[in-house]
Design a protein around this motif. Structure first.
Motif: not given
Length: 190
Positions: A37-43, A81-82, A88-89
């Motif tokens: 989701r937009q705004g979540e840390i990419c894992r 982002a990862i 994530s944008n």
């Protein structure tokens, strides 16, 4: 839909695909579920073995805009982002039921650090993704909406079997009404 993302034809992904299929965790996403989701840390990033996903962002007016797609036999994820372990944008959402072999940030870096060839592949992936984004940006300035529409349909003739006209309009940065007029003009000329 191998030709949708142009970068896929410029890289031999075989080593990292093999790694993802052997070391990745298979995860099933149902239609509408989010990879990130937009705004979540990419894992994670992943290799899609079945299905397709769309990349969307929400603008300051709350409108959802389509910024990309990934299809079967290609990678999914917000690569910058990862790599930066940042937020994530974009939202990445399943368009249909999908199977994705997911790799964590640590696994991706272990792959790159395994040998010089893997390091070169990682650099080549980053450079080619940059080229793709830059090429798309330049096309927004140098091609008319009709030229962008024709270019993507020539490259991916079956695209409209997978996505709606409204989504294609969003991806092309035009209004659905504009796309409708373009389609009518194209049909009249044929």
């Amino acid at each position: 839909m191998k030709d949708f993302n142009k970068y896929t034809s410029h890289i031999n992904f075989a080593p990292i695909i093999d790694f993802a299929l052997k070391q990745g965790k298979p995860v099933t996403y149902k239609k509408g579920e989010y990879f990130v989701r937009q705004g979540e840390i990419c894992r994670t990033i992943g290799f899609v073995t079945s299905g397709s996903l769309r990349y969307c962002c929400t603008n300051s007016l709350g409108e959802v805009k389509i910024v990309g797609y990934t299809f079967e036999e290609s990678f999914v994820g917000n690569y910058p982002a990862i790599q930066l372990q940042d937020r994530s944008n974009v939202d990445i959402q399943a368009l249909c039921d999908c199977t994705v072999y997911e790799l964590t940030h640590q696994q991706v870096n272990e792959f790159y650090e395994a040998n010089v060839e893997h390091q070169r592949l990682g650099r080549h992936i980053a450079e080619t993704l940059l080229w793709e984004v830059y090429d798309r940006m330049i096309s927004m300035y140098s091609l008319t909406p009709e030229e962008r529409y024709l270019e993507i349909l020539n490259r991916c003739p079956s695209l409209l079997k997978l996505i709606t006209l409204k989504e294609l309009a969003s991806y092309l940065l035009i209004r659905p009404e504009t796309l409708s007029r373009i389609r009518k003009r194209v049909v009249r000329r044929q």
